[in-house]
Design a protein around this motif. Structure first.
Motif, PDB file in Angstrom:
ATOM      1  N   PRO A  80       0.758  -1.017  -0.035  1.00 53.52           N
ATOM      2  CA  PRO A  80       0.014  -0.089  -0.016  1.00 53.52           C
ATOM      3  C   PRO A  80       0.720   1.157   0.011  1.00 53.52           C
ATOM      4  O   PRO A  80       2.074   1.202   0.470  1.00 53.52           O
ATOM      5  CB  PRO A  80      -0.697  -0.090   1.436  1.00 53.52           C
ATOM      6  CG  PRO A  80      -0.067  -0.934   2.231  1.00 53.52           C
ATOM      7  CD  PRO A  80       0.700  -1.797   1.261  1.00 53.52           C
ATOM      8  N   SER A  82       0.414   5.679   0.329  1.00 50.28           N
ATOM      9  CA  SER A  82      -0.325   6.834   0.296  1.00 50.28           C
ATOM     10  C   SER A  82       0.229   7.900  -0.569  1.00 50.28           C
ATOM     11  O   SER A  82      -0.357   8.862  -0.790  1.00 50.28           O
ATOM     12  CB  SER A  82      -0.288   7.387   1.636  1.00 50.28           C
ATOM     13  OG  SER A  82      -1.009   6.461   2.779  1.00 50.28           O
ATOM     14  N   PRO A  85      -1.448   6.438  -4.830  1.00 52.12           N
ATOM     15  CA  PRO A  85      -2.406   5.229  -4.631  1.00 52.12           C
ATOM     16  C   PRO A  85      -2.776   4.689  -5.945  1.00 52.12           C
ATOM     17  O   PRO A  85      -3.298   3.635  -6.039  1.00 52.12           O
ATOM     18  CB  PRO A  85      -3.597   6.214  -4.291  1.00 52.12           C
ATOM     19  CG  PRO A  85      -3.463   7.750  -4.327  1.00 52.12           C
ATOM     20  CD  PRO A  85      -1.828   7.596  -4.435  1.00 52.12           C
ATOM     21  N   ALA A  88      -0.563   1.570  -6.012  1.00 52.99           N
ATOM     22  CA  ALA A  88      -0.579   0.785  -4.676  1.00 52.99           C
ATOM     23  C   ALA A  88      -1.373  -0.414  -4.594  1.00 52.99           C
ATOM     24  O   ALA A  88      -2.302  -0.569  -5.613  1.00 52.99           O
ATOM     25  CB  ALA A  88      -1.449   1.783  -3.534  1.00 52.99           C
ATOM     26  N   TYR A 272      -9.813   2.989   3.166  1.00 54.07           N
ATOM     27  CA  TYR A 272      -9.820   3.620   1.837  1.00 54.07           C
ATOM     28  C   TYR A 272     -11.093   4.310   1.406  1.00 54.07           C
ATOM     29  O   TYR A 272     -10.883   5.635   0.977  1.00 54.07           O
ATOM     30  CB  TYR A 272      -9.284   2.718   0.601  1.00 54.07           C
ATOM     31  CG  TYR A 272      -7.862   2.292   0.879  1.00 54.07           C
ATOM     32  CD1 TYR A 272      -7.427   1.271  -0.010  1.00 54.07           C
ATOM     33  CD2 TYR A 272      -6.833   3.233   1.484  1.00 54.07           C
ATOM     34  CE1 TYR A 272      -5.919   1.020   0.221  1.00 54.07           C
ATOM     35  CE2 TYR A 272      -5.599   2.924   1.573  1.00 54.07           C
ATOM     36  CZ  TYR A 272      -5.144   1.747   1.018  1.00 54.07           C
ATOM     37  OH  TYR A 272      -3.747   1.437   0.971  1.00 54.07           O
ATOM     38  N   GLU A 279      -8.680   8.799  -5.988  1.00 52.42           N
ATOM     39  CA  GLU A 279      -7.890   7.480  -6.332  1.00 52.42           C
ATOM     40  C   GLU A 279      -8.240   6.375  -5.131  1.00 52.42           C
ATOM     41  O   GLU A 279      -8.338   5.105  -5.444  1.00 52.42           O
ATOM     42  CB  GLU A 279      -6.267   7.568  -6.587  1.00 52.42           C
ATOM     43  CG  GLU A 279      -6.249   8.655  -7.576  1.00 52.42           C
ATOM     44  CD  GLU A 279      -6.065  10.060  -7.075  1.00 52.42           C
ATOM     45  OE1 GLU A 279      -5.889  10.808  -7.773  1.00 52.42           O
ATOM     46  OE2 GLU A 279      -6.182  10.350  -5.680  1.00 52.42           O
ATOM     47  N   PHE A 280      -8.405   6.742  -4.039  1.00 51.12           N
ATOM     48  CA  PHE A 280      -8.731   5.830  -2.922  1.00 51.12           C
ATOM     49  C   PHE A 280      -9.772   5.010  -3.261  1.00 51.12           C
ATOM     50  O   PHE A 280     -10.036   4.136  -2.711  1.00 51.12           O
ATOM     51  CB  PHE A 280      -8.441   6.577  -1.584  1.00 51.12           C
ATOM     52  CG  PHE A 280      -6.796   6.560  -1.041  1.00 51.12           C
ATOM     53  CD1 PHE A 280      -6.434   8.176  -1.009  1.00 51.12           C
ATOM     54  CD2 PHE A 280      -6.297   5.793  -0.874  1.00 51.12           C
ATOM     55  CE1 PHE A 280      -5.250   8.150  -0.879  1.00 51.12           C
ATOM     56  CE2 PHE A 280      -4.711   5.950  -0.750  1.00 51.12           C
ATOM     57  CZ  PHE A 280      -4.275   7.400  -0.613  1.00 51.12           C
ATOM     58  N   LEU A 283      -9.437   2.541  -5.441  1.00 52.85           N
ATOM     59  CA  LEU A 283      -8.709   1.474  -4.827  1.00 52.85           C
ATOM     60  C   LEU A 283      -9.532   0.491  -4.026  1.00 52.85           C
ATOM     61  O   LEU A 283      -9.631  -0.532  -4.014  1.00 52.85           O
ATOM     62  CB  LEU A 283      -7.490   1.945  -4.059  1.00 52.85           C
ATOM     63  CG  LEU A 283      -6.265   1.420  -3.622  1.00 52.85           C
ATOM     64  CD1 LEU A 283      -5.870   0.566  -4.820  1.00 52.85           C
ATOM     65  CD2 LEU A 283      -5.386   2.142  -3.058  1.00 52.85           C
TER      66      LEU A 283
END
Lengths: 313, 320, 332
Positions: A80, A82, A85, A88, A272, A279-280, A283
């Protein structure tokens, strides 16, 4: 109607049809109104089936639509991040969930099957303590998962077991959560084995345990497997108790059972989904797809194993 | 899973002594002890849960700011405010609303599905539908929660503009999502109940000219009613305990009592979940509300389970 | 039967082993070359650091800690840093139990918590790692530009029950006087809640009961405010900054004129009283371990880069110097 198209065996169907013909010849055939009602009811049933199927499809499609921008190999093998991402991955969470599930299975299979065997075949149900155990297990099946988190924090992470915030503690907590599922399903499976199998074995001089081990358990295996699969599915998806017993949301090293931090898929996805950056969110949806993939593969193994060992009495 | 899991089988499980082996092998006794120990683990679990909940709950109720009367009858739940109120009814109502909506969805769909599976479906279809339901049962609740928040809720809001939607949360929609979660449970337990109805009852009805629709609704359904009730109560029990979906979809509502399904309302489980991962200092009165609400939840599900067992015993038809 | 169970277990463990063989093991896989060009000033010794650092606490501060951890591990691959999010309160509980090496906090430690730390012999101090400005956000079509603290107080204080924007003192003749006022706010478990109520209403927890509680889901607050003309809410700065095309932030008049929640204003302290610090608490016992000390020093010395990557607001030079001094104080 020529056939009943029902799950009854052929001979009984034939007998019923014959008697039906006699009744109809005396009392007359069914009215059109009844036939319409029949059809309407069948339609309602199919609608119910469609709704259930569509819900599953909707969830799958939504996950794919939201998460597909991130469906690449990076998702599985990267750590992962930050900072970036977009590249990730969920690697520590996948490993963490796998280690957790392995621990859960190692606990629930022996304990769950043993409890079910005891309650079905060895326990004298007239005794109060056995009825108490039964009420207990049924009650535990309904206790909210977060309460198990509180239990795990107080007694497994700290307290008497003092394992600390490690994978083994998480495994044990989730195992206790899903144990009732396995016990109840195993009991059903054992109950479904005709008693003649067990009695025959006993009549031939085997002890109770020998009969149980060699005859009943092998016969009940598909049902027990179903219970284990349902338990594993629930265990993979539980975030709430893990949050309390120490699953972290950022870790870049491989988990170990008795030391160090660990993470799990549902915990990371939940985290997330709550972040501001878009983007999270993508994800998170991609993570859901990974979880679903893991689930499907476990389910398929189960279905394959079950098909191989299914028996009809 | 089946109806019989909430029933005690008539008669005891000890086998007639003439079928036992002559010499009691001591290995057998050890094995029985081991098995009993495994079963006792569930008791240890329950006792530990009770201990971990009751301790801080007692200190919560001993605090002068809290009275039992206010806790159970007060209609404002705001333990963190400067002038805190500790009436637990708003979040209890939240939980009950989720359960109601969940049952509205799951009872018809679950029972209809089980009727289809046990009476209508040919073997090939059953082989496909049963695993499908297992997939639905295994779906992670965080996935269902996110799906509901990002897609199902906006879609429902678009389709029903005449309802007073406000804000991104709704306890009614959360209840519907929880209903989806418990459909497989209700349907598989009812299915097992229906399948254990003896063939003879069905055959007799068919022989007398009944249609499949009549047999399903008037013969099988009443015969399996105890198992179906058990299924419903089990589903309700699971709905009470659902945490992740309600945290994501039902939000945290308002400290005041509300019955509006279009708004967000906090449930007991969402309260505990949010609190336990939030910013409140541990050990304070505010934090100990977790344990008080946790105890309440525990005893609620216990009461529901006892009710299920009693109901099943009362209405059970004994065939064998 | 045993064979099948073993087969199942074998498949699961095989896939786990397969995955671990595919991926890298401890370091971030994108930038392995960074390890060779390590900064000299940021490490205590020239030898490789090893060990572990465990951080827990607020989910607001966690993104900063995670980025710090990632960058730190690029230069020190032998150290394992993990970051958890049990919340500020949960973080302090574990910190004062000696179970973590650092505690992320979006508020200062409370007296009850400090007492537990003292009881367990954990001497600690807060290290500020970033600034945050609580942003009051409204619908993007709302014409109001600025509100004073007194006006905010009238809207949000305990007992307030304003129905329309026209009831806000000073806005009786504004264009929005008939628009219904809809309040959104985080739940009482949130540090943002505590800080806002204390600054605007005078006491932690003093607030009207007339708002939609979004729990911990700040994204939901943005969605709610975006959807209704008369909506108002308050969030941490990163959430506002990420959603500038969805909602707009009000300028706040804390007594010195209207100040917008922009990066410079928050960092310089002009955006008051809604500017706050984000902290990581460190204990002297954990700092005895050189990897922990190195991590904290790295965090402070690189805080500008970390804040920019996290989408947040960095420290001023004065704040940086003050906190480096604090760190040295704890280390000696």
């Amino acid at each position: 109607m020529a056939t009943l198209n029902s799950p009854l065996p052929k001979r009984s169907q034939a007998a019923a049809l014959g008697a039906r013909a006699v009744t109809e010849s005396v009392f007359g055939k069914a009215s059109v109104q009844l036939k319409v009602k029949n059809l309407a009811f069948y339609g309602i049933l199919l609608t119910a089936l469609t709704i259930a199927t569509l819900s599953i499809a909707a969830i799958l499609i939504w996950s794919i639509v939201e998460g597909h921008p991130r469906l690449d190999l990076n998702l599985l093998v990267n750590n992962p991040s930050s900072i970036s991402p977009e590249t990730a991955g969920y690697r520590p969470a996948i490993l963490g969930s796998t280690y957790l599930i392995a621990g859960v299975i190692l606990f629930i299979v022996p304990i769950g099957v043993a409890s079910a065997v005891y309650m079905e075949l060895f326990a004298n149900r007239a005794k109060w303590y056995n009825r108490f155990i039964e009420l207990n297990i049924q009650n535990l099946a309904g206790v909210p998962s977060i309460v198990f988190g509180i239990l795990g924090l107080a007694f497994i992470v700290r307290g008497p077991l003092s394992l600390g915030f490690v994978v083994a503690a998480g495994s044990l907590t989730v195992a206790l959560l899903v144990l009732p599922t396995v016990i109840l399903a195993s009991r059903e499976a054992i109950r479904a084995v005709p008693s003649s199998i067990l009695e025959g074995s006993l009549a031939l001089g085997a002890t109770l345990w020998q009969s149980v081990r060699r005859q009943v358990l092998s016969a009940a295996f598909p049902g027990i497997l179903t219970g284990v699969i349902l338990a594993v599915a629930r265990a993979i998806g539980e975030a709430a108790p893990l949050l309390l017993v120490g699953a972290v949301t950022f870790v870049t090293f491989d988990p170990k059972y008795l030391e160090g931090g660990y993470s799990a898929l549902p915990v990371m996805i939940y985290n997330y989904a709550g972040r501001p950056q878009e983007e999270f969110h993508t994800l998170a949806a991609a993570g859901i797809l990974v979880m679903l993939l893991l689930l499907m593969s476990i389910n398929s193994i189960a279905i394959w194993l079950r098909a191989r060992s299914e028996q009809n009495w | 899973m089946s109806s019989s899991m909430v029933t005690a089988r008539s008669g005891d499980a000890n086998f007639p002594s003439r079928l036992r082996a002559e010499s009691p092998r001591y290995g057998e006794k050890i094995i029985k002890a081991l098995l009993a120990t495994a079963a006792a683990i569930s008791v240890v679990t329950t006792v530990s849960i009770v201990i971990s909940l009751l301790g801080p709950s007692i200190s919560f109720f001993q605090d002068p700011a809290v009275t039992l009367r206010e806790f159970f009858t007060g209609t404002q739940w705001a333990p963190s405010l400067a002038n805190p109120s500790f009436g637990v009814l708003p979040i209890v109502v939240g939980t009950l609303m989720v359960v109601s909506f969940a049952l509205i969805v799951a009872i018809p769909l679950g029972i209809l599905l089980s009727i289809y599976l046990s009476e209508y479906a040919p073997k090939r279809v059953r082989k496909v539908v049963k695993p499908l339901l297992e997939v639905l049962e295994g779906l992670p609740t965080v996935a269902i929660g996110l799906f509901t928040f990002f897609w199902l809720m906006p879609t429902i809001v678009k389709l029903t503009p005449f309802l007073p939607w406000a804000g991104p949360f709704s306890i009614g929609v959360a209840g519907i999502a929880v209903g989806l979660v418990i459909i497989p449970l209700v349907s598989s337990v009812s299915d097992d109940a229906m399948r254990s109805v003896p063939r003879g009852l069905r055959e007799g009805a068919y022989a007398l000219g009944a249609s499949k629709f009549e047999v399903s609704l008037k013969v099988v359904l009443p015969a399996a009613i105890s198992g179906i009730i058990a299924a419903i109560v089990l589903g309700a029990s699971r709905a009470v305990g659902e945490t992740m979906v309600v945290m994501l979809v039902a939000g945290a509502g308002n400290p005041n009592l509300s019955f509006d399904p279009t708004k967000g309302i906090q449930t007991m489980t969402a309260f505990i979940g949010g609190r336990a991962t939030g910013d409140i200092a541990t050990g304070t009165l505010d934090y100990n509300t977790i344990f008080a609400v946790g105890s309440l939840l525990f005893f609620m599900t216990l009461a529901m389970n006892i009710l299920a067992i009693k109901l099943v015993k009362r209405y059970r038809e004994v065939y064998d | 039967m045993k064979k099948n169970l073993i087969a199942t277990l074998a498949v699961i463990s095989a896939s786990a082993i397969l995955l671990s063989a595919c991926g890298s093991s401890d370091s971030a896989s994108e930038d392995t070359s960074a390890a060779t060009t390590s900064e000299e000033t940021t490490q205590e010794t020239t030898a490789e650091l090893s060990g572990s650092v465990r951080i827990d606490g607020s989910s607001t501060v966690a993104p900063y800690a995670e980025i710090a951890a990632e960058l730190f591990m690029q230069e020190n691959p032998g150290v394992q840093v993990s970051v958890a999010t049990s919340g500020t309160g949960g973080g302090f509980e574990k910190f004062c139990n000696g179970e973590t090496d650092g505690s992320n906090a979006s508020r200062l430690i409370k007296d009850e918590e400090a007492a537990i730390c003292a009881e367990n012999g954990i001497t600690n101090d807060n290290i500020q790692v970033a600034n945050d400005g609580i942003s009051v956000v409204v619908n993007i079509d709302n014409p109001i530009e600025c509100l004073s603290i007194e006006q905010l107080n009238a809207i949000w204080t305990d007992g307030a029950a304003l129905q329309t924007w026209g009831e806000v003192p000073g806005l009786e003749d504004s264009e929005v006087k008939d628009v219904p006022l809809k309040l959104y706010g985080p739940g009482s478990d949130s540090g943002t809640f505590g800080y806002f109520t204390e600054e605007v209403n005078g006491d932690d927890g003093l607030i009207t009961t007339n708002f939609v509680d979004i729990g911990e889901d700040d994204n939901a607050l943005i969605v709610g405010v975006e959807g209704e003309l008369g909506a108002m809410g308050y969030v941490g700065w990163t959430y506002y900054n990420e959603s500038r095309d969805q909602i707009k932030a009000l300028q706040i008049d804390g007594g010195n004129g209207c100040v917008a929640p922009e990066l410079e204003n928050v960092a310089s302290g002009d955006y008051s009283p809604l500017g706050r610090g984000l902290y990581v608490y460190a204990s002297d016992s954990s700092l005895q371990r050189e990897e922990v000390a190195a991590f904290f020093r790295f965090f402070l010395e690189n805080q500008a880069e970390i804040a920019s990557l996290a989408g947040g607001i960095p420290l001023t030079d004065a704040q940086l110097a003050e906190n480096l001094a604090k760190l040295d104080g704890l280390l000696s």
